[in-house]
Design a protein around this motif. Structure first.
Motif, PDB file in Angstrom:
ATOM      1  N   SER A 167       0.836  -1.199   0.000  1.00  0.00           N
ATOM      2  CA  SER A 167       0.000   0.000   0.000  1.00  0.00           C
ATOM      3  C   SER A 167       0.868   1.244   0.000  1.00  0.00           C
ATOM      4  O   SER A 167       2.030   1.210   0.400  1.00  0.00           O
ATOM      5  CB  SER A 167      -0.876   0.050   1.261  1.00  0.00           C
ATOM      6  OG  SER A 167      -1.629  -1.109   1.428  1.00  0.00           O
ATOM      7  N   TYR A 227       0.440   5.047   1.697  1.00  0.00           N
ATOM      8  CA  TYR A 227      -0.268   5.956   2.573  1.00  0.00           C
ATOM      9  C   TYR A 227       0.354   7.338   2.413  1.00  0.00           C
ATOM     10  O   TYR A 227       1.461   7.479   1.894  1.00  0.00           O
ATOM     11  CB  TYR A 227      -0.124   5.526   4.038  1.00  0.00           C
ATOM     12  CG  TYR A 227      -0.951   4.347   4.454  1.00  0.00           C
ATOM     13  CD1 TYR A 227      -0.615   3.054   4.064  1.00  0.00           C
ATOM     14  CD2 TYR A 227      -2.079   4.507   5.256  1.00  0.00           C
ATOM     15  CE1 TYR A 227      -1.379   1.959   4.461  1.00  0.00           C
ATOM     16  CE2 TYR A 227      -2.843   3.431   5.665  1.00  0.00           C
ATOM     17  CZ  TYR A 227      -2.469   2.159   5.263  1.00  0.00           C
ATOM     18  OH  TYR A 227      -3.229   1.080   5.670  1.00  0.00           O
ATOM     19  N   ARG A 228      -0.370   8.344   2.873  1.00  0.00           N
ATOM     20  CA  ARG A 228       0.203   9.680   2.900  1.00  0.00           C
ATOM     21  C   ARG A 228      -0.268  10.427   4.135  1.00  0.00           C
ATOM     22  O   ARG A 228      -1.330  10.123   4.687  1.00  0.00           O
ATOM     23  CB  ARG A 228      -0.155  10.471   1.642  1.00  0.00           C
ATOM     24  CG  ARG A 228      -1.619  10.834   1.501  1.00  0.00           C
ATOM     25  CD  ARG A 228      -1.865  11.491   0.146  1.00  0.00           C
ATOM     26  NE  ARG A 228      -3.264  11.893  -0.006  1.00  0.00           N
ATOM     27  CZ  ARG A 228      -3.784  12.345  -1.153  1.00  0.00           C
ATOM     28  NH1 ARG A 228      -3.020  12.460  -2.245  1.00  0.00           N
ATOM     29  NH2 ARG A 228      -5.045  12.693  -1.204  1.00  0.00           N
ATOM     30  N   GLN A 229       0.543  11.380   4.539  1.00  0.00           N
ATOM     31  CA  GLN A 229       0.205  12.196   5.699  1.00  0.00           C
ATOM     32  C   GLN A 229       0.583  13.640   5.420  1.00  0.00           C
ATOM     33  O   GLN A 229       1.760  13.954   5.225  1.00  0.00           O
ATOM     34  CB  GLN A 229       0.910  11.695   6.952  1.00  0.00           C
ATOM     35  CG  GLN A 229       0.467  12.388   8.228  1.00  0.00           C
ATOM     36  CD  GLN A 229       0.924  11.682   9.479  1.00  0.00           C
ATOM     37  OE1 GLN A 229       1.852  10.877   9.468  1.00  0.00           O
ATOM     38  NE2 GLN A 229       0.252  11.951  10.591  1.00  0.00           N
ATOM     39  N   ARG A 254      -2.632  10.118   8.948  1.00  0.00           N
ATOM     40  CA  ARG A 254      -2.161   9.319   7.822  1.00  0.00           C
ATOM     41  C   ARG A 254      -3.368   8.641   7.167  1.00  0.00           C
ATOM     42  O   ARG A 254      -4.258   8.127   7.849  1.00  0.00           O
ATOM     43  CB  ARG A 254      -1.158   8.273   8.304  1.00  0.00           C
ATOM     44  CG  ARG A 254      -0.418   7.555   7.208  1.00  0.00           C
ATOM     45  CD  ARG A 254       0.691   6.694   7.761  1.00  0.00           C
ATOM     46  NE  ARG A 254       1.722   7.489   8.437  1.00  0.00           N
ATOM     47  CZ  ARG A 254       2.885   6.995   8.836  1.00  0.00           C
ATOM     48  NH1 ARG A 254       3.175   5.710   8.635  1.00  0.00           N
ATOM     49  NH2 ARG A 254       3.769   7.765   9.437  1.00  0.00           N
ATOM     50  N   GLU A 255      -3.387   8.640   5.836  1.00  0.00           N
ATOM     51  CA  GLU A 255      -4.526   8.057   5.126  1.00  0.00           C
ATOM     52  C   GLU A 255      -4.051   7.111   4.038  1.00  0.00           C
ATOM     53  O   GLU A 255      -2.972   7.302   3.452  1.00  0.00           O
ATOM     54  CB  GLU A 255      -5.397   9.161   4.504  1.00  0.00           C
ATOM     55  CG  GLU A 255      -4.687  10.033   3.480  1.00  0.00           C
ATOM     56  CD  GLU A 255      -5.578  11.129   2.914  1.00  0.00           C
ATOM     57  OE1 GLU A 255      -6.697  11.341   3.418  1.00  0.00           O
ATOM     58  OE2 GLU A 255      -5.146  11.773   1.927  1.00  0.00           O
ATOM     59  N   LEU A 256      -4.897   6.116   3.773  1.00  0.00           N
ATOM     60  CA  LEU A 256      -4.601   5.145   2.732  1.00  0.00           C
ATOM     61  C   LEU A 256      -4.860   5.768   1.364  1.00  0.00           C
ATOM     62  O   LEU A 256      -5.937   6.320   1.117  1.00  0.00           O
ATOM     63  CB  LEU A 256      -5.462   3.902   2.926  1.00  0.00           C
ATOM     64  CG  LEU A 256      -5.328   2.795   1.894  1.00  0.00           C
ATOM     65  CD1 LEU A 256      -3.923   2.206   1.913  1.00  0.00           C
ATOM     66  CD2 LEU A 256      -6.362   1.707   2.159  1.00  0.00           C
ATOM     67  N   LYS A 315      -8.048   5.474  -3.054  1.00  0.00           N
ATOM     68  CA  LYS A 315      -8.814   6.543  -2.399  1.00  0.00           C
ATOM     69  C   LYS A 315      -9.586   7.301  -3.480  1.00  0.00           C
ATOM     70  O   LYS A 315      -9.045   7.546  -4.573  1.00  0.00           O
ATOM     71  CB  LYS A 315      -7.846   7.466  -1.668  1.00  0.00           C
ATOM     72  CG  LYS A 315      -8.453   8.656  -0.983  1.00  0.00           C
ATOM     73  CD  LYS A 315      -7.387   9.472  -0.291  1.00  0.00           C
ATOM     74  CE  LYS A 315      -7.961  10.762   0.265  1.00  0.00           C
ATOM     75  NZ  LYS A 315      -8.994  10.504   1.287  1.00  0.00           N
ATOM     76  N   TYR A 355       4.647  10.603   1.652  1.00  0.00           N
ATOM     77  CA  TYR A 355       4.082   9.353   1.162  1.00  0.00           C
ATOM     78  C   TYR A 355       4.890   8.182   1.729  1.00  0.00           C
ATOM     79  O   TYR A 355       6.130   8.175   1.658  1.00  0.00           O
ATOM     80  CB  TYR A 355       4.092   9.329  -0.359  1.00  0.00           C
ATOM     81  CG  TYR A 355       2.993  10.163  -0.957  1.00  0.00           C
ATOM     82  CD1 TYR A 355       3.037  11.552  -0.893  1.00  0.00           C
ATOM     83  CD2 TYR A 355       1.891   9.583  -1.570  1.00  0.00           C
ATOM     84  CE1 TYR A 355       2.018  12.333  -1.413  1.00  0.00           C
ATOM     85  CE2 TYR A 355       0.862  10.352  -2.104  1.00  0.00           C
ATOM     86  CZ  TYR A 355       0.933  11.716  -2.014  1.00  0.00           C
ATOM     87  OH  TYR A 355      -0.086  12.493  -2.533  1.00  0.00           O
ATOM     88  N   HIS A 385       3.919   0.710   2.558  1.00  0.00           N
ATOM     89  CA  HIS A 385       3.506  -0.200   3.628  1.00  0.00           C
ATOM     90  C   HIS A 385       3.339  -1.605   3.067  1.00  0.00           C
ATOM     91  O   HIS A 385       2.784  -1.766   1.972  1.00  0.00           O
ATOM     92  CB  HIS A 385       2.190   0.289   4.241  1.00  0.00           C
ATOM     93  CG  HIS A 385       1.673  -0.552   5.343  1.00  0.00           C
ATOM     94  ND1 HIS A 385       0.546  -1.334   5.220  1.00  0.00           N
ATOM     95  CD2 HIS A 385       2.129  -0.745   6.608  1.00  0.00           C
ATOM     96  CE1 HIS A 385       0.318  -1.962   6.368  1.00  0.00           C
ATOM     97  NE2 HIS A 385       1.270  -1.610   7.231  1.00  0.00           N
ATOM     98  N   TRP A 400       6.802  -0.546   7.518  1.00  0.00           N
ATOM     99  CA  TRP A 400       6.659   0.803   6.970  1.00  0.00           C
ATOM    100  C   TRP A 400       7.997   1.302   6.445  1.00  0.00           C
ATOM    101  O   TRP A 400       9.061   1.009   7.008  1.00  0.00           O
ATOM    102  CB  TRP A 400       6.190   1.768   8.064  1.00  0.00           C
ATOM    103  CG  TRP A 400       4.780   1.579   8.489  1.00  0.00           C
ATOM    104  CD1 TRP A 400       4.324   0.829   9.526  1.00  0.00           C
ATOM    105  CD2 TRP A 400       3.620   2.170   7.886  1.00  0.00           C
ATOM    106  NE1 TRP A 400       2.955   0.907   9.619  1.00  0.00           N
ATOM    107  CE2 TRP A 400       2.493   1.724   8.629  1.00  0.00           C
ATOM    108  CE3 TRP A 400       3.409   3.029   6.808  1.00  0.00           C
ATOM    109  CZ2 TRP A 400       1.182   2.115   8.305  1.00  0.00           C
ATOM    110  CZ3 TRP A 400       2.114   3.407   6.500  1.00  0.00           C
ATOM    111  CH2 TRP A 400       1.024   2.956   7.244  1.00  0.00           C
TER     112      TRP A 400
END
Length: 119
Positions: free
Chosen positions: A35, A37-39, A45-47, A61, A94, A97, A109
């Motif tokens: 995956s 993710y980003r924050q 943090r979001e998928l 997303k 970014y 994961h 991670w």
């Protein structure tokens, strides 16, 4: 030693493109769903996107559908995030994961790579 190393981040203008890479080592890459993710600053943090072990199932997303793709190359232990038509709201760190097992019992991670979309 398990490692996930992201690269390819940087500064890009709105409408531009970037290709992030995630190089994996120290575990059997093909056994793991991968995956991105980003924050963003001040946000959780979001998928962003996820791809199953063989690439048979991919999800994104909603806000990146049609703009981002998440290919993986199991022979090279590498995953990518191709990002097109970038928007300022895509600015974030970014993260790569990896997870496997029941409910993602084992996961790893990366350290993250900064993407900044600005004119």
């Amino acid at each position: 030693q398990v490692q996930l190393v992201e690269s390819g981040g940087g500064l890009v203008q709105p409408g531009g493109s970037l290709r992030l890479s995630c190089a994996a080592s120290g575990f059997t890459f093909s056994w793991y769903a991968m995956s991105w993710y980003r924050q963003a600053p001040g946000k959780e943090r979001e998928l962003v996107a996820v791809i199953t072990t063989t690439g048979g199932s991919i999800s994104y997303k909603d806000s990146v559908k049609g703009r981002f793709t998440i290919p993986r190359d199991n022979a090279k232990n590498t995953m990518f995030l191709q990002m097109n038509n970038l928007k300022p709201e895509d600015t974030a760190v970014y993260y790569c994961h990896a997870e496997t097992g029941p409910s993602g019992a084992t996961d790893y991670w990366g350290q993250g790579t900064q993407v900044t979309v600005s004119s």
